[in-house]
Design a protein around this motif. Structure first.
Motif, PDB file in Angstrom:
ATOM      1  N   SER A 186     -36.260 -13.294   5.865  1.00  8.07           N
ATOM      2  CA  SER A 186     -36.872 -13.841   4.650  1.00  8.07           C
ATOM      3  C   SER A 186     -38.339 -14.184   4.856  1.00  8.07           C
ATOM      4  N   ARG A 187     -38.800 -14.139   6.121  1.00  9.02           N
ATOM      5  CA  ARG A 187     -40.194 -14.515   6.420  1.00  9.02           C
ATOM      6  C   ARG A 187     -41.057 -13.327   6.842  1.00  9.02           C
ATOM      7  N   VAL A 188     -40.511 -12.099   6.739  1.00 10.55           N
ATOM      8  CA  VAL A 188     -41.285 -10.916   7.119  1.00 10.55           C
ATOM      9  C   VAL A 188     -41.371  -9.958   5.936  1.00 10.55           C
ATOM     10  N   ASN A 189     -42.237  -8.959   6.067  1.00 14.02           N
ATOM     11  CA  ASN A 189     -42.405  -7.976   4.999  1.00 14.02           C
ATOM     12  C   ASN A 189     -41.267  -6.975   5.054  1.00 14.02           C
ATOM     13  N   ALA A 190     -40.366  -7.053   4.083  1.00 15.69           N
ATOM     14  CA  ALA A 190     -39.204  -6.175   4.033  1.00 15.69           C
ATOM     15  C   ALA A 190     -39.486  -5.006   3.095  1.00 15.69           C
ATOM     16  N   LEU A 191     -39.201  -3.802   3.554  1.00 19.48           N
ATOM     17  CA  LEU A 191     -39.390  -2.589   2.764  1.00 19.48           C
ATOM     18  C   LEU A 191     -38.088  -2.324   2.018  1.00 19.48           C
ATOM     19  N   THR A 192     -38.094  -2.540   0.721  1.00 20.06           N
ATOM     20  CA  THR A 192     -36.848  -2.527  -0.051  1.00 20.06           C
ATOM     21  C   THR A 192     -36.699  -1.250  -0.872  1.00 20.06           C
ATOM     22  N   PHE A 193     -35.429  -0.930  -1.142  1.00 16.84           N
ATOM     23  CA  PHE A 193     -35.045   0.320  -1.789  1.00 16.84           C
ATOM     24  C   PHE A 193     -34.524   0.029  -3.191  1.00 16.84           C
ATOM     25  N   VAL A 194     -34.905   0.884  -4.142  1.00 23.35           N
ATOM     26  CA  VAL A 194     -34.460   0.759  -5.527  1.00 23.35           C
ATOM     27  C   VAL A 194     -33.552   1.943  -5.855  1.00 23.35           C
ATOM     28  N   LEU A 195     -32.349   1.667  -6.343  1.00 20.58           N
ATOM     29  CA  LEU A 195     -31.425   2.720  -6.725  1.00 20.58           C
ATOM     30  C   LEU A 195     -30.889   2.426  -8.120  1.00 20.58           C
ATOM     31  N   SER A 219     -44.014  -6.368   0.114  1.00 23.31           N
ATOM     32  CA  SER A 219     -45.125  -5.920  -0.723  1.00 23.31           C
ATOM     33  C   SER A 219     -44.927  -4.519  -1.272  1.00 23.31           C
ATOM     34  N   MET A 220     -43.953  -3.752  -0.706  1.00 25.70           N
ATOM     35  CA  MET A 220     -43.735  -2.390  -1.173  1.00 25.70           C
ATOM     36  C   MET A 220     -42.247  -2.108  -1.326  1.00 25.70           C
ATOM     37  N   MET A 221     -41.922  -1.356  -2.352  1.00 20.78           N
ATOM     38  CA  MET A 221     -40.540  -0.921  -2.596  1.00 20.78           C
ATOM     39  C   MET A 221     -40.589   0.494  -3.144  1.00 20.78           C
ATOM     40  N   SER A 222     -39.480   1.226  -3.052  1.00 19.06           N
ATOM     41  CA  SER A 222     -39.463   2.601  -3.533  1.00 19.06           C
ATOM     42  C   SER A 222     -38.036   3.025  -3.874  1.00 19.06           C
ATOM     43  N   ASP A 223     -37.935   4.021  -4.777  1.00 17.14           N
ATOM     44  CA  ASP A 223     -36.635   4.592  -5.100  1.00 17.14           C
ATOM     45  C   ASP A 223     -36.370   5.847  -4.268  1.00 17.14           C
ATOM     46  N   ILE A 228     -39.349   4.853   2.289  1.00 18.54           N
ATOM     47  CA  ILE A 228     -39.080   3.622   3.040  1.00 18.54           C
ATOM     48  C   ILE A 228     -39.086   3.906   4.539  1.00 18.54           C
ATOM     49  N   ARG A 229     -38.484   5.008   4.954  1.00 20.05           N
ATOM     50  CA  ARG A 229     -38.468   5.359   6.383  1.00 20.05           C
ATOM     51  C   ARG A 229     -39.889   5.583   6.897  1.00 20.05           C
ATOM     52  N   ARG A 230     -40.699   6.311   6.134  1.00 14.71           N
ATOM     53  CA  ARG A 230     -42.064   6.592   6.563  1.00 14.71           C
ATOM     54  C   ARG A 230     -42.893   5.311   6.658  1.00 14.71           C
ATOM     55  N   LEU A 231     -42.694   4.413   5.697  1.00 13.61           N
ATOM     56  CA  LEU A 231     -43.412   3.140   5.749  1.00 13.61           C
ATOM     57  C   LEU A 231     -43.035   2.351   7.002  1.00 13.61           C
ATOM     58  N   ALA A 232     -41.750   2.357   7.341  1.00 14.40           N
ATOM     59  CA  ALA A 232     -41.305   1.654   8.541  1.00 14.40           C
ATOM     60  C   ALA A 232     -41.920   2.275   9.786  1.00 14.40           C
ATOM     61  N   VAL A 233     -41.932   3.599   9.871  1.00  9.09           N
ATOM     62  CA  VAL A 233     -42.519   4.279  11.029  1.00  9.09           C
ATOM     63  C   VAL A 233     -44.011   3.959  11.147  1.00  9.09           C
TER      64      VAL A 233
END
Length: 300
Positions: A186-195, A219-223, A228-233
């Motif tokens: 809850s205290r880090v930047n989580a890359l979230t997925f929209v479905l 700060s970023m999310m994507s469907d 999401i994988r590329r952002l994490a890498v």
């Protein structure tokens, strides 16, 4: 002796939770389905279903025997297809729906090798994280994460033990360190997925029989799961991904698995098709190839 038709009806009743629905699907009377189940129960000396006027459910013995019944039918259908259609005669067009990340990064080489082996069979592949409806959309089979919601589908397990893992790049870990507890998410930047318009911002874990759930934000999310994988890498934050989607990245050192003491959500991968009659030789061979590929991605 167990009758084949009784076995088929048992599996469909278990899937539909209804004698009448199974009878309608098979084109027989409900009394015939009831008689088939009674013969099975007599042959096996167990009670398969607990019945009442309002509900029908498998007994513990029925649940234990169901996977074996499915395996027997699958083996029989595979043998029939093997006899009916030699491999060299596999032709036509096979339309496949597959999740974007899984398809591009793990299964594309499988599809290419399959295409080279069976040049008369054309593959039309739809890479998308939107859930394809194999009854309505122009696809013959779909590879899907999660348990199928519609019992009328045929679902063959590809990776039943697959789970989600929390991953981040080595650079991100060098800056922030590993996470020791789900609450830290809850205290880090989580890359979230929209479905389908729903943001998956509640991540769940299991440890020592205790469930932990945490709401995350970033700060970023994507469907698109591949985004999401590329952002994490790239080091943009942490992601909660299917192990199959990131196994190669972890082995190559592009990503690291965090919180390894916690078990992520179960996300089994299945191959879905509308009806067992559509399990052609080509479909079954592709299923075996995809399954073998996923099994090679052993747990981290």
């Amino acid at each position: 002796m167990v009758r084949l038709e009784d076995l088929i009806l048992f599996v469909r009743v278990a899937a539909l939770s209804s004698f009448s629905d199974a009878a309608r699907e098979a084109g027989v009377q409900p009394a015939q389905v009831s008689a088939a189940i009674k013969r099975l129960e007599s042959s096996l000396a167990i009670r398969l279903f607990a019945r009442s006027t309002r509900s029908l459910r498998l007994t513990p013995e029925g649940e234990a025997w169901l996977p074996y019944a499915r395996q027997m039918l699958d083996a029989m259908y595979a043998g029939m297809q093997k006899l009916q259609t030699p491999e060299e005669e596999i032709s036509g067009t096979l339309q496949i729906a597959v999740p974007s990340d899984l398809g591009r990064n793990l299964l594309l080489p499988v599809f290419q090798a399959f295409d080279e082996r069976y040049p008369a069979l054309r593959l039309r592949i739809f890479f998308s994280d939107q859930v394809a409806d194999v009854f309505k959309d122009p696809v013959d089979i779909a590879f899907r994460y999660g348990m199928p919601e519609d019992a009328s589908y045929i679902a063959l397990p590809v990776a039943p033990d697959n789970r989600r893992v929390v991953v981040a790049s080595p650079e991100w870990v060098a800056r922030h360190g590993d996470l020791q507890h789900p609450d830290a998410l809850s205290r880090v930047n989580a890359l979230t997925f929209v479905l389908r318009g729903r943001l998956h911002d509640r991540w769940t874990f299991l440890r020592d029989g205790e469930m932990h759930s945490v709401n995350v934000s970033g700060s970023m999310m994507s469907d698109d799961a591949e985004v999401i994988r590329r952002l994490a890498v790239s080091g943009a934050g942490v992601a909660y991904k299917s192990w199959l989607d990131v196994a190669e990245d972890v082995r190559a050192g592009r990503l690291q698995v965090l919180m390894q003491g916690y078990q992520g959500e179960s996300v089994p991968l299945n191959m879905i098709c509308p009806h067992r009659k559509q399990l052609s030789t080509g479909v079954r061979l592709l299923y075996e190839a995809v399954k073998a590929c996923c099994e090679s991605q052993t747990a981290q």
